[in-house]
Write a protein that holds these residues in place. Structure first.
Motif, short mmCIF file in Angstrom:
data_model
loop_
_atom_site.label_atom_id
_atom_site.label_comp_id
_atom_site.label_asym_id
_atom_site.label_seq_id
_atom_site.Cartn_x
_atom_site.Cartn_y
_atom_site.Cartn_z
N LYS A 287 0.83 -1.20 0.00
CA LYS A 287 0.00 0.00 0.00
C LYS A 287 0.86 1.26 0.00
CE LYS A 287 -4.29 -1.74 2.06
NZ LYS A 287 -5.33 -1.51 3.09
N VAL A 288 1.94 1.24 0.77
CA VAL A 288 2.85 2.39 0.80
C VAL A 288 3.47 2.60 -0.57
CG1 VAL A 288 4.97 3.32 1.81
CG2 VAL A 288 3.32 2.12 3.25
N HIS A 289 3.86 1.52 -1.22
CA HIS A 289 4.46 1.63 -2.55
C HIS A 289 3.46 2.15 -3.58
CE1 HIS A 289 7.81 -1.47 -1.48
NE2 HIS A 289 7.95 -0.32 -0.87
N GLU A 290 2.19 1.78 -3.42
CA GLU A 290 1.17 2.31 -4.32
C GLU A 290 1.01 3.82 -4.14
OE1 GLU A 290 -0.61 0.90 -6.76
OE2 GLU A 290 0.64 -0.87 -6.47
N VAL A 291 1.08 4.29 -2.90
CA VAL A 291 1.01 5.73 -2.66
C VAL A 291 2.23 6.43 -3.25
CG1 VAL A 291 0.89 7.53 -0.89
CG2 VAL A 291 -0.39 5.41 -0.59
N TYR A 292 3.39 5.80 -3.13
CA TYR A 292 4.60 6.36 -3.75
C TYR A 292 4.43 6.51 -5.26
CZ TYR A 292 7.26 5.71 0.59
OH TYR A 292 7.72 5.79 1.87
N LYS A 293 3.79 5.53 -5.89
CA LYS A 293 3.54 5.62 -7.33
C LYS A 293 2.63 6.81 -7.65
CE LYS A 293 4.00 0.62 -8.11
NZ LYS A 293 3.28 -0.62 -8.48
N ILE A 294 1.68 7.05 -6.77
CA ILE A 294 0.80 8.21 -6.96
C ILE A 294 1.61 9.49 -6.91
CG2 ILE A 294 -1.09 9.53 -5.93
CD1 ILE A 294 -2.31 6.89 -5.03
N TYR A 295 2.53 9.58 -5.94
CA TYR A 295 3.39 10.76 -5.84
C TYR A 295 4.17 10.97 -7.14
CZ TYR A 295 2.72 10.74 -0.72
OH TYR A 295 2.19 10.79 0.53
N LEU A 296 4.78 9.90 -7.62
CA LEU A 296 5.61 10.02 -8.82
C LEU A 296 4.77 10.43 -10.04
CD1 LEU A 296 7.93 6.89 -8.43
CD2 LEU A 296 8.54 9.28 -8.12
N PHE A 297 3.61 9.82 -10.17
CA PHE A 297 2.74 10.16 -11.30
C PHE A 297 2.29 11.62 -11.20
CE2 PHE A 297 -1.57 10.55 -13.04
CZ PHE A 297 -1.32 10.23 -14.37
N SER A 298 1.91 12.06 -10.01
CA SER A 298 1.46 13.44 -9.83
C SER A 298 2.58 14.42 -10.10
CB SER A 298 0.91 13.64 -8.41
OG SER A 298 -0.20 12.80 -8.17
N LEU A 299 3.79 14.10 -9.65
CA LEU A 299 4.94 14.96 -9.93
C LEU A 299 5.21 15.06 -11.43
CD1 LEU A 299 7.42 13.91 -7.09
CD2 LEU A 299 6.52 16.22 -7.46
N PHE A 300 5.17 13.92 -12.10
CA PHE A 300 5.44 13.90 -13.54
C PHE A 300 4.38 14.67 -14.31
CE2 PHE A 300 4.70 11.78 -17.67
CZ PHE A 300 5.91 12.11 -18.29
N LEU A 301 3.10 14.40 -13.99
CA LEU A 301 2.02 15.09 -14.70
C LEU A 301 2.01 16.57 -14.36
CD1 LEU A 301 -0.18 14.29 -16.68
CD2 LEU A 301 -1.75 14.04 -14.74
N GLY A 302 2.28 16.89 -13.09
CA GLY A 302 2.35 18.29 -12.69
C GLY A 302 3.49 19.02 -13.38
N TYR A 303 4.62 18.34 -13.55
CA TYR A 303 5.77 18.93 -14.24
C TYR A 303 5.41 19.29 -15.68
CZ TYR A 303 10.22 19.05 -16.76
OH TYR A 303 11.26 19.41 -17.57
#
Length: 687
Positions: A287-303
């Motif tokens: 579950k923690v790793h899934e949240v980390y993936k959300i962070y990475l995706f949001s950072l990439f899309l936000g960038y």
């Protein structure tokens, strides 16, 4: 050893026998719905969910209406003219709303966006991407909704704008309600969260006096993310609910990141909390790793959608989640100076370095970056919030510590925790909130501004704790109560304590809130209104104004004229501009000031009497004091500091109307608070 082992096996066997005998009774205690029809159980759950949701939505709507009513009574908004309304937007709030106005004036939405992304009418000598630099996605959304909904003939733009913000605050409140409800199992905790939040409004939100602030747009989405994350981390959650929570975490994380330029710092604190949970095996690793993936995706899309914003590539969130080496490579290849000036500020803030730099010292003197005052803790104590938060925090933290030691000793955690177990620290969502509030609390103790991020979750955690039978049962397990059945007492206290708190809060604070809503408050700045009217009527269209960043933000909003600086602190060039323009309050020559102003193509200068004659309570934090230190105009003698320069203070000398000041500047307007000077065209300099 063999005798001890045999004795242990015999005791275990005896315990198992006793457990078998008590199994029916225990099962009935653990599941009170046992033996009841499935339809009854389903109806009971639906009714609980329905009334809880109604209570959450009602709380949010009432809070939004309360904010709207209070704002009207405070500023007399409906009886003001447009200019007078706009003056209520102070400092950087004025800048955000000014771009919302520009979008509505544009011939089309596409043209408006283009003009914002290629803006050369705001800051002199610069073409900026205002959408990226100032995070104007809230204004883009508000303008689209205003035009697409056909609201032009129904409601004025300013009411539509502040209405959206107040509506988001209602969502903020509902999300906190739901979070406390999910954690405690009773929506009574949500009601108590709402009560504490409103009563401590001075320390939970800045919506009262800075409506367009980015945090007022962003924090409601973060609250939704936290509520969804709370449900996602629970152990006993079905697949459908888990997927729903995951999707909500994803959507709210990305939206939060798009609404506020500093969102990734808050998500970094959250990521650290999850990392600690994972390190101590208090939560499912996947579950923690899934949240980390959300962070990475949001950072990439936000960038990508923030026009390749380099701040996201060098954010600490990416460093933590993606990997230290990857982040180091990016910090090497990405030319961005935001973190550099933040690091300099932190070095001085923590006493690791000293500096005479005006910008760093000026930021340190800002109220939002000071340590919280004693009044802050006194207010939280008077409302009973702080004592109960500390009690809940101690119990939960102690239980979490016990869980960690059990894990170290090899004892497995129970898959399903019941009230009778008294192990509230084994619930991963509780452990997350405890660690998160502790980290945020540590930051809030160093910076007054962070209290607005921390205090709402203090309200939520304290309300959850006093309404949770599991928390009381955990305490009673430690105390080993014998006289009264602990489960019965825990259930009674989980209802009685919040009821008593709620009654006492209602008795003491409800009359005060009603008085706030019934009293008309006076807010009218006649000098500023007169200044803005003069600028609109007398200044030429090509005029460029110089002055304090806060005043320039208001000039931009109320008149639309170009300015030399803005009250924004995430851009190194603008910070340097602010320092240079502030030299009008230093002890420098007329020629120096003239050269600075003309280098930015300024044609008008505005002197504020409140800054020039500032008599601040904190010596050394006045603008003129900071300038004297940065310019080397301070002489220390036997512990006392004196400002010294062969020139008088410019803002004083220019009012005397003598040479060489009259050669460079001509006074064209003044009132009690402001002095406006036209910057002359000078062929040769005089000393």
């Amino acid at each position: 050893m063999e005798e001890g082992a045999a004795d242990l096996r015999q005791r275990k066997k005896q315990n198992c026998t006793e457990t078998d005998k008590m199994a029916p009774d225990e099962r009935e205690k653990e599941n009170p719905n046992l033996g009841k029809s499935p339809k009854y159980v389903l109806f009971q759950r639906f009714a609980k969910l329905f009334f809880g949701c109604v209570a959450a939505v009602t709380s949010g709507m009432m809070y939004a209406v309360y904010l709207s009513t209070y704002h009207e009574r405070k500023f007399w908004f409906s009886s003001r003219q447009e200019l007078e309304r706009e003056i209520t937007f102070q400092s950087d709030s004025a800048i955000y709303y000014s771009f919302y106005k520009e979008l509505l004036k544009a011939p089309s939405f596409e043209r408006g966006v283009y003009e914002l992304t290629h803006n050369n009418k705001t800051v002199s000598l610069r073409t900026i991407n205002a959408v990226q630099q100032m995070t104007l996605y809230p204004e883009l959304i508000a303008s689209v909704l205003y035009q697409a909904s056909g609201s032009e003939e129904v409601i004025e733009p300013v009411y539509f704008y502040i209405g959206i913000v107040f509506g988001l605050q209602g969502i903020y409140m509902a999300a906190l309600f739901v979070t406390s409800w999910v954690m405690s199992g009773t929506w009574l905790a949500g009601m108590l969260t709402v009560a504490w939040f409103i009563i401590n409004r001075t320390d939970t939100t800045r919506i009262d006096y800075s409506i367009p602030l980015r945090e007022n747009w962003a924090l409601p989405y973060f609250a939704c993310q936290v509520a969804a994350l709370t449900g996602y981390l629970k152990n006993n959650i079905n697949f459908s609910a888990e997927r729903f929570c995951y999707l909500l975490v994803s959507a709210s994380t990305y939206t939060f990141m798009m609404m506020w330029e500093y969102s990734h710092y808050l998500l970094f604190v959250q990521a650290v909390s999850l990392l600690l949970l994972d390190s101590f095996a208090l939560v499912q690793t996947d579950k923690v790793h899934e949240v980390y993936k959300i962070y990475l995706f949001s950072l990439f899309l936000g960038y990508l959608l923030q026009f390749e914003n380099p701040a996201l590539l060098v954010s600490p969130l990416l460093s933590l989640v993606a990997a230290l080496m990857l982040s180091k490579c990016l910090q090497t290849f990405v030319p961005h100076k935001e973190n550099e000036h933040v690091l300099k500020f932190l070095e001085v803030k923590f006493g690791l370095n000293t500096t005479k730099n005006f910008t760093v010292n000026w930021l340190l003197c800002q109220e939002s970056l000071q340590t919280p005052s004693q009044d802050f803790f006194l207010r939280l104590t008077q409302s009973s919030l702080l004592p109960f938060y500390i009690l809940v925090l101690i119990i939960c933290l102690s239980s979490i510590t016990q869980v960690i030691f059990r894990r170290i000793s090899g004892e497995p955690l129970k898959e399903k925790i019941t009230v009778d177990d008294g192990r509230i620290g084994e619930r991963p969502e509780i452990a997350y909130h405890v660690i998160h509030t502790m980290l945020m609390g540590s930051l809030a103790m160093m910076s007054e501004g962070i209290k607005y991020l921390w205090t709402p979750y203090v309200c939520m955690l304290a309300a959850f704790g006093v309404c949770s039978p599991e928390l009381w049962m955990t305490l009673f397990k430690w105390l080993r109560l014998r006289a009264v059945h602990p489960i019965l007492l825990a259930l009674i206290l989980s209802m009685a304590v919040p009821s008593i708190i709620g009654f006492s809060l209602w008795k003491e604070y409800f009359p005060r809130i009603m008085t706030e809503l019934s009293e008309l408050q006076e807010f009218y700045d006649s000098d500023t209104v007169e200044l803005m009217m003069w600028v609109k009527r007398q200044a030429p269209v090509a005029a460029v104004f110089a002055g304090s960043p806060q005043l320039m933000g208001m000039i931009k909003l109320c008149t639309g004229w170009m300015v030399t600086s803005l009250p924004l602190y995430n851009d190194v060039d603008l910070l340097q501009r602010n320092e240079n323009i502030y030299q009008i309050y230093s002890k420098r020559s007329a020629e120096d000031i003239y050269k600075i102003l003309t280098s930015y193509k300024a044609t008008y200068l505005i002197i504020e009497d409140s800054i020039c004659n500032e008599a601040g309570l904190v010596k050394g934090c006045r603008v003129k004091d900071l300038l004297d230190i940065a310019n080397g105009h301070v002489v220390c003698d036997e512990g006392d500091s004196y400002a010294y320069s062969k020139y008088g203070r410019f803002c004083h000398e220019i009012k005397m109307n003598y040479s060489p000041y009259v050669n460079y500047f001509t006074r064209v307007y003044w009132n009690r608070s402001y002095f406006v000077y036209k910057i002359n065209t000078v062929i040769s300099f005089q000393s």
